[in-house]
Write an enzyme that holds these catalytic residues in place. Structure first.
Site, short mmCIF file in Angstrom:
data_model
loop_
_atom_site.label_atom_id
_atom_site.label_comp_id
_atom_site.label_asym_id
_atom_site.label_seq_id
_atom_site.Cartn_x
_atom_site.Cartn_y
_atom_site.Cartn_z
N GLY A 191 0.86 -1.18 0.00
CA GLY A 191 0.00 0.00 0.00
C GLY A 191 0.89 1.23 0.00
CB THR A 209 -3.88 -2.00 6.25
OG1 THR A 209 -2.98 -1.14 5.55
CG2 THR A 209 -4.53 -1.25 7.39
CD GLU A 220 -5.45 0.43 3.55
OE1 GLU A 220 -4.53 0.55 4.36
OE2 GLU A 220 -6.21 1.35 3.23
CB ILE A 259 -5.68 -9.29 9.63
CG1 ILE A 259 -5.87 -9.33 8.10
CG2 ILE A 259 -6.03 -10.64 10.26
CD1 ILE A 259 -4.96 -10.31 7.37
CG HIS A 300 -3.76 -12.72 14.40
ND1 HIS A 300 -3.88 -13.45 15.56
CD2 HIS A 300 -2.69 -13.23 13.72
CE1 HIS A 300 -2.92 -14.38 15.58
NE2 HIS A 300 -2.19 -14.26 14.48
CE1 TYR A 326 2.72 -5.11 2.01
CE2 TYR A 326 4.69 -5.32 3.37
CZ TYR A 326 3.54 -4.64 3.02
OH TYR A 326 3.19 -3.51 3.68
CG PHE A 352 -12.51 11.04 10.65
CD1 PHE A 352 -13.77 11.17 11.22
CD2 PHE A 352 -12.17 9.83 10.05
CE1 PHE A 352 -14.67 10.10 11.21
CE2 PHE A 352 -13.07 8.76 10.05
CZ PHE A 352 -14.31 8.90 10.62
N1 RBF Z 1 -9.29 6.50 5.41
C1 RBF Z 1 -10.02 7.62 5.34
O1 RBF Z 1 -9.59 8.57 4.70
N2 RBF Z 1 -11.22 7.70 5.98
C2 RBF Z 1 -11.75 6.69 6.71
O2 RBF Z 1 -12.87 6.82 7.23
C3 RBF Z 1 -10.99 5.49 6.83
N3 RBF Z 1 -11.42 4.45 7.57
C4 RBF Z 1 -10.67 3.30 7.66
C5 RBF Z 1 -11.12 2.23 8.43
C6 RBF Z 1 -10.39 1.05 8.51
C7 RBF Z 1 -10.89 -0.09 9.33
C8 RBF Z 1 -9.15 0.94 7.81
C9 RBF Z 1 -8.34 -0.30 7.87
C10 RBF Z 1 -8.71 2.01 7.05
C11 RBF Z 1 -9.44 3.20 6.96
N4 RBF Z 1 -9.00 4.29 6.22
C12 RBF Z 1 -9.75 5.44 6.14
C13 RBF Z 1 -7.83 4.16 5.37
C14 RBF Z 1 -6.57 4.66 5.99
O3 RBF Z 1 -6.45 5.97 5.60
C15 RBF Z 1 -5.49 3.75 5.44
O4 RBF Z 1 -5.56 2.53 6.06
C16 RBF Z 1 -4.13 4.34 5.60
O5 RBF Z 1 -4.03 5.46 4.81
C17 RBF Z 1 -3.07 3.33 5.19
O6 RBF Z 1 -3.07 3.12 3.82
MG MG Z 2 -1.11 -1.16 4.11
#
Ligand code: RBF
Ligand code: MG
Length: 180
Positions: free
Chosen positions: A23, A35, A112, A115, A117, A124, A142
């Site tokens: 990522g 992630t 994405e 997990i 755990h 990868y 946010f």
């Molecule tokens: N990115 C956002 O911009 N807004 C979100 O509401 C948001 N919620 C997420 C919820 C979960 C459970 C996960 C795993 C990721 C979320 N992300 C969200 C993505 C987050 O920005 C991303 O995992 C990181 O940028 C890493 O690539």
């Molecule tokens: Mg990632």
């Protein structure tokens, strides 16, 4: 405040399988949780010929990525290679990650999986399988990185609980007993 509620998928459950790709490296370094990004064959999206040549699983993942509204989803997941192939709970995001919208790398919708755990090793390139149950909340932009982190943490807690209550049988889904 953010409300969370499990709304089952129309195509319940969705069975996704694919390779874990890199990522943006923010998951663990910037946000504090690792992630796994699932490979999506966007190169075949507008190309009928290429699309026909995709294997079944890649086709499903592309379909899912195209059709599924951005948001957070609850799933079960398994890394199908390496020493730890258990099936674990997953909080999954489908979207463009609007928090990072100025970011050059954010050009495509991503799938994405966080997990829930602790793995001892990186995975990868391994194959990841997901059985996705339902939508938890919409993706949001946010006010701060701290808030994003806090909301993601709450997504994890919510998914832990939701998967426990009534959806445990999907941990034993036949999809998880197949390899790659
Ligand atoms: N990115 C956002 O911009 N807004 C979100 O509401 C948001 N919620 C997420 C919820 C979960 C459970 C996960 C795993 C990721 C979320 N992300 C969200 C993505 C987050 O920005 C991303 O995992 C990181 O940028 C890493 O690539
Ligand atoms: Mg990632």
């Amino acid at each position: 405040t953010t409300t969370r509620k499990l709304k089952l998928l129309e195509s319940f459950p969705a069975r996704l399988g694919g390779k874990v790709v890199h990522g943006f490296g923010r998951g663990s370094s910037q946000l504090g949780f690792p992630t796994a990004n699932m490979e999506i064959r966007w190169d075949a999206a507008g190309d009928e010929e290429k699309r026909k040549e995709l294997d079944g699983l890649s086709g499903e993942v592309l379909d899912f990525a195209e059709k599924t509204p951005c948001g957070i989803y609850a799933a079960w997941g398994r890394v199908c290679e390496g020493p730890d192939q258990g099936v674990y709970k997953v909080a999954m995001s489908v979207g463009w990650n609007p928090h990072f919208e100025g970011d050059e790398a954010v050009k495509n919708k991503t799938i994405e999986a966080w997990i829930l755990h602790d793995y001892d090793e990186n995975f990868y390139g391994a194959h990841l399988r997901l059985v996705v149950l339902g939508h938890v909340r919409d993706e949001a932009k946010f006010e701060s990185l701290e808030q994003l982190i806090e909301e993601i943490r709450k997504d994890g807690e919510f998914c832990e609980g939701a998967l426990e209550e009534g959806y445990r049988q999907y941990r034993d889904d036949a999809f998880f007993s197949l390899n790659t």
